[in-house]
Motif scaffolding. Structure first.
Motif, PDB file in Angstrom:
ATOM      1  N   PHE A  95      35.465  63.756  55.971  1.00 31.55           N
ATOM      2  CA  PHE A  95      34.240  62.984  56.168  1.00 31.55           C
ATOM      3  C   PHE A  95      33.910  62.154  54.931  1.00 31.55           C
ATOM      4  O   PHE A  95      33.577  60.970  55.026  1.00 31.55           O
ATOM      5  N   LEU A  96      34.009  62.785  53.756  1.00 30.16           N
ATOM      6  CA  LEU A  96      33.702  62.075  52.513  1.00 30.16           C
ATOM      7  C   LEU A  96      34.686  60.931  52.273  1.00 30.16           C
ATOM      8  O   LEU A  96      34.304  59.862  51.785  1.00 30.16           O
ATOM      9  N   ARG A  97      35.937  61.154  52.623  1.00 28.98           N
ATOM     10  CA  ARG A  97      36.926  60.090  52.485  1.00 28.98           C
ATOM     11  C   ARG A  97      36.607  58.938  53.438  1.00 28.98           C
ATOM     12  O   ARG A  97      36.717  57.762  53.075  1.00 28.98           O
ATOM     13  N   GLY A  98      36.181  59.280  54.679  1.00 32.29           N
ATOM     14  CA  GLY A  98      35.790  58.259  55.641  1.00 32.29           C
ATOM     15  C   GLY A  98      34.600  57.449  55.149  1.00 32.29           C
ATOM     16  O   GLY A  98      34.558  56.220  55.298  1.00 32.29           O
ATOM     17  N   CYS A  99      33.610  58.138  54.548  1.00 30.57           N
ATOM     18  CA  CYS A  99      32.441  57.438  53.987  1.00 30.57           C
ATOM     19  C   CYS A  99      32.883  56.450  52.902  1.00 30.57           C
ATOM     20  O   CYS A  99      32.386  55.315  52.834  1.00 30.57           O
ATOM     21  N   ARG A 100      33.792  56.910  52.073  1.00 24.59           N
ATOM     22  CA  ARG A 100      34.259  56.065  50.961  1.00 24.59           C
ATOM     23  C   ARG A 100      34.945  54.808  51.500  1.00 24.59           C
ATOM     24  O   ARG A 100      34.733  53.695  50.996  1.00 24.59           O
ATOM     25  N   LYS A 101      35.765  54.971  52.554  1.00 26.69           N
ATOM     26  CA  LYS A 101      36.469  53.818  53.112  1.00 26.69           C
ATOM     27  C   LYS A 101      35.512  52.856  53.802  1.00 26.69           C
ATOM     28  O   LYS A 101      35.653  51.628  53.701  1.00 26.69           O
ATOM     29  N   ILE A 102      34.520  53.411  54.503  1.00 29.94           N
ATOM     30  CA  ILE A 102      33.548  52.555  55.179  1.00 29.94           C
ATOM     31  C   ILE A 102      32.703  51.799  54.157  1.00 29.94           C
ATOM     32  O   ILE A 102      32.407  50.604  54.335  1.00 29.94           O
ATOM     33  N   LYS A 103      32.325  52.485  53.092  1.00 37.88           N
ATOM     34  CA  LYS A 103      31.556  51.806  52.044  1.00 37.88           C
ATOM     35  C   LYS A 103      32.361  50.656  51.454  1.00 37.88           C
ATOM     36  O   LYS A 103      31.843  49.541  51.281  1.00 37.88           O
ATOM     37  N   SER A 104      33.621  50.905  51.179  1.00 36.93           N
ATOM     38  CA  SER A 104      34.473  49.870  50.614  1.00 36.93           C
ATOM     39  C   SER A 104      34.604  48.686  51.578  1.00 36.93           C
ATOM     40  O   SER A 104      34.553  47.527  51.164  1.00 36.93           O
ATOM     41  N   PHE A 105      34.742  49.006  52.883  1.00 40.81           N
ATOM     42  CA  PHE A 105      34.884  47.947  53.884  1.00 40.81           C
ATOM     43  C   PHE A 105      33.590  47.143  54.016  1.00 40.81           C
ATOM     44  O   PHE A 105      33.601  45.904  54.024  1.00 40.81           O
ATOM     45  N   MET A 106      32.461  47.830  54.123  1.00 39.88           N
ATOM     46  CA  MET A 106      31.189  47.152  54.389  1.00 39.88           C
ATOM     47  C   MET A 106      30.703  46.332  53.202  1.00 39.88           C
ATOM     48  O   MET A 106      30.086  45.278  53.386  1.00 39.88           O
ATOM     49  N   THR A 107      30.968  46.783  52.000  1.00 40.24           N
ATOM     50  CA  THR A 107      30.540  45.994  50.835  1.00 40.24           C
ATOM     51  C   THR A 107      31.289  44.666  50.769  1.00 40.24           C
ATOM     52  O   THR A 107      30.824  43.719  50.124  1.00 40.24           O
ATOM     53  N   GLY A 108      32.417  44.603  51.441  1.00 45.81           N
ATOM     54  CA  GLY A 108      33.177  43.363  51.466  1.00 45.81           C
ATOM     55  C   GLY A 108      32.790  42.445  52.612  1.00 45.81           C
ATOM     56  O   GLY A 108      33.429  41.406  52.822  1.00 45.81           O
ATOM     57  N   GLN A 109      31.766  42.833  53.410  1.00 48.30           N
ATOM     58  CA  GLN A 109      31.365  42.035  54.573  1.00 48.30           C
ATOM     59  C   GLN A 109      30.036  41.318  54.355  1.00 48.30           C
ATOM     60  O   GLN A 109      29.350  40.964  55.309  1.00 48.30           O
TER      61      GLN A 109
END
Length: 634
Positions: A95-109
């Protein structure tokens, strides 16, 4: 809002469709709690989120929800102070890894979705916790590399187990034990290494019985040669369990220390999942973000009902700008109810942040309250008629409305005498108007249509109808008055023109024709003719049906003056009125010519006795003589 509104407009069904686009249980839980908002700012924010999510999808973005699952049940254990097991800690790590990936993706949008991108700034990354869990736990168990002490203990366990297996193999290969052994294998039973021994030799083998087979023919024994090593192994296993517990407790503590931030991450992931489910639905239906207002102006351009598929005639509709009440008229099955449901459902959808299938410049009003009276509300439980149920519903609505209310009424005033129904409907519409409501109502009543034409803040609308094919076109024409097309349809069905002309006159002036019918057209009663007695002359030997018994008998004697017939039935003669008989077969059809009918009514014994006397049987004569003497004595 109330449940009746949601049920009649099928709001829950639409919400379930949109919810199906979620990828985790977190987003689905939010959908279960989602309700339409009457706050213009909230609705605008919801629509902006959906539009930004749609922009990311349209740009080819793929939100990395992989690995993100609902960990609420695990968090609940932490609140109770329970130490997590290896699989649960791995779920936290995923879950924490998923949060990290989503944060990385969304900050780039930020370019496509500035609002959604800003949410990611509130998410916390927990790389250290991820690494600790993944280092200490592998394959759903605590790894030996988690601590030096655990590594040492497991090495000793491995050595002890190896020694035990070596001694047991010697036991198996010893010729002295050959006869005792059931199977030449080492079996692990109840944390002990054992040898299967024949039950009859269990006293010949030194050791401890660990388990007995279900049939009792085999005992699993731990030979005494490994007893000491087995005790050492048990102590090492206990030490291993203690060290594993300490490692799991340490990892659980790391999660607990950051529980508040993790919960925030969970909320944000839930929001993202729900928002992108709305965006996926929008892309599927080619939806648009409508304009919104809070002053009751509704303008639908090429709008489609969210739950209808296939060829759907788009709706053109407007209210609130120039008039506040719309009266829709037209034939049955012309689409009036679908118009009402479309207006209501797209309004609820917009207030929930859903895009709708419509053209640009479509505008939706946000209402504080939406009430509907659609369909047959007959209540079997309360024994209420359809009309009574409608009136009960309208009475409750009347007490709850204000000037920020949308009302959708189908066939208002129907279900009772037309004049009373129309008058009551007009009075109700006036009352709702006086309270400032936006009202859309369908009707068949011409009086309501005429009232709408006279009122400056009411407008008529009609459902278009093809007069040639007698088919509805499902198009709403605002500003026109419709009718039921009864006369047109009747003319197509070849009802005489003079009948239709007279109907048109009655619609205008109510001057009915009251002339009495010409006497020549009246049928007179015919003279009563005495009914001829069609009674049947029953003959001896006729087979008849006894109607009272539903069985058959044979006529013995023709009817008397009272029309009673003597019938031989079940070895006895009975009198039956001819009305209770039905002829089945005449005697001439039953018996050959010259047949002795009397024999049919004599019992077999009597017929046999007569036959014996005729042929001079002494036995028969003695029997008769005996009966004569007995009669004299009596």
């Amino acid at each position: 809002m109330n449940e009746n509104t949601f049920e009649k407009l099928q709001y829950t069904e639409l919400k379930e469709i949109v919810k199906s686009y979620c990828v985790s249980g977190l987003g689905k839980q939010l959908f279960d709690k989602l309700m339409p908002s009457s706050n213009l700012i909230v609705v605008k924010h919801r629509l902006t989120e959906t539009s930004e999510g749609r922009a990311i999808l349209d740009a080819g973005g793929n939100v990395p929800f992989v690995g993100v699952s609902n960990i609420e049940h695990i968090i609940a254990k932490l609140d109770k102070g329970i130490i997590l097991d290896p699989s649960e800690l791995l779920s936290i790590s995923d879950f924490l890894r998923g949060c990290r990936k989503i944060k990385s993706f969304m900050t780039g949008q930020e370019f496509f979705a500035p609002t959604l991108s800003s949410y990611a700034n509130s998410m916390t990354e927990f790389v250290e916790i991820e690494e600790e869990i993944n280092f200490s736990i592998k394959n759903n168990q605590v790894d030996s590399a988690a601590s030096n002490d655990l590594k040492r203990v497991r090495h000793h366990i491995q050595t002890a187990e190896q020694k035990i297996k070596e001694r047991l193999n010697k036991f198996l290969t010893s010729s002295a034990n050959k006869n005792y052994i059931q199977e030449f294998i080492i079996s692990f039973k109840n944390d002990h290494y054992t040898i299967p021994i024949k039950s009859s030799y269990k006293n010949q083998v030194q050791g401890t019985i660990i388990e007995i087979s279900s049939k009792g023919s085999t005992v699993f024994m731990e030979p005494s040669v490994v007893g000491k090593l087995s005790g050492e192994l048990a102590l090492l296993k206990s030490e291993e369990a203690m060290l594993e517990y300490q490692i799991l407790a340490t990892l659980t503590g790391l999660v607990v220390e950051n529980l508040h931030a993790i919960n925030i991450n969970m909320e944000l992931i839930s929001q993202y999942d729900m928002i992108f489910a709305k965006a996926k639905y929008s892309r599927h239906v080619d939806g648009i973000e409508p304009k919104i207002n809070d002053y009751g102006n509704v303008k639908l351009l090429n709008c489609k009902h969210p739950l209808l598929s296939g060829h759907v005639v788009p709706l053109q509709f407007q209210i609130g700008n120039g008039y506040r009440s719309l009266i829709i008229t037209g034939p049955n099955a012309g689409g009036k109810t679908i118009v009402l449901k479309t207006i209501g459902l797209v309004t609820l959808a917009t207030m929930s942040g859903f895009h709708i299938s419509a053209s640009e410049d479509t505008e939706i009003a946000v209402f504080e309250r939406i009430f509907v009276d659609i369909g047959d509300n007959q209540s079997l439980e309360n024994a209420l008629s359809t009309f009574s149920s409608h009136m009960k519903n309208l009475s409750e609505i009347l007490q709850a409305v204000n000037n920020n209310t949308l009302l959708l009424f189908d066939e208002i005033g129907s279900g009772t005498e037309p004049n009373e129904g129309a008058a009551l409907a007009i009075s109700l519409l006036e009352e709702f108007y006086s309270k400032g409501c936006i009202t859309v109502a369908s009707t068949h009543y011409g009086e309501i249509k005429r009232f709408s034409e006279m009122h400056s803040d009411f407008m008529n609308a009609a459902m278009q109808f093809n007069n040639e094919t007698l088919e509805p076109l499902y198009k709403l024409l605002i500003g026109q008055s419709g009718n039921s097309n009864a006369l047109w349809i009747s003319r197509k069905m070849n009802i005489p023109e003079k009948v239709l002309k007279r109907a048109e006159e009655y619609m205008e002036n109510k001057e009915y024709r009251l002339e009495r019918l010409n006497e020549s057209k009246i049928r007179k009663p015919k003279a009563v003719v005495e009914k001829v007695n069609n009674s049947i002359d029953y003959q001896k030997g006729d087979r008849v049906k006894l109607l009272d018994h539903d069985d058959f008998g044979i006529v013995y004697k023709e009817k008397d003056k009272y029309y009673n017939v003597s019938v031989y039935y079940q070895n006895q003669l009975i009198e039956v009125n001819e009305k209770r008989l039905k002829l089945e077969l005449k005697a001439e059809e039953l018996y050959p010519e010259g047949y002795d009918l009397d024999s049919s009514f004599v019992e077999y014994k009597t017929r046999k006795l007569n036959h014996d006397i005729e042929r001079g049987s002494k036995k028969a004569l003695r029997k008769i003589d005996k009966e004569i003497r007995n009669n004299k004595l009596n």
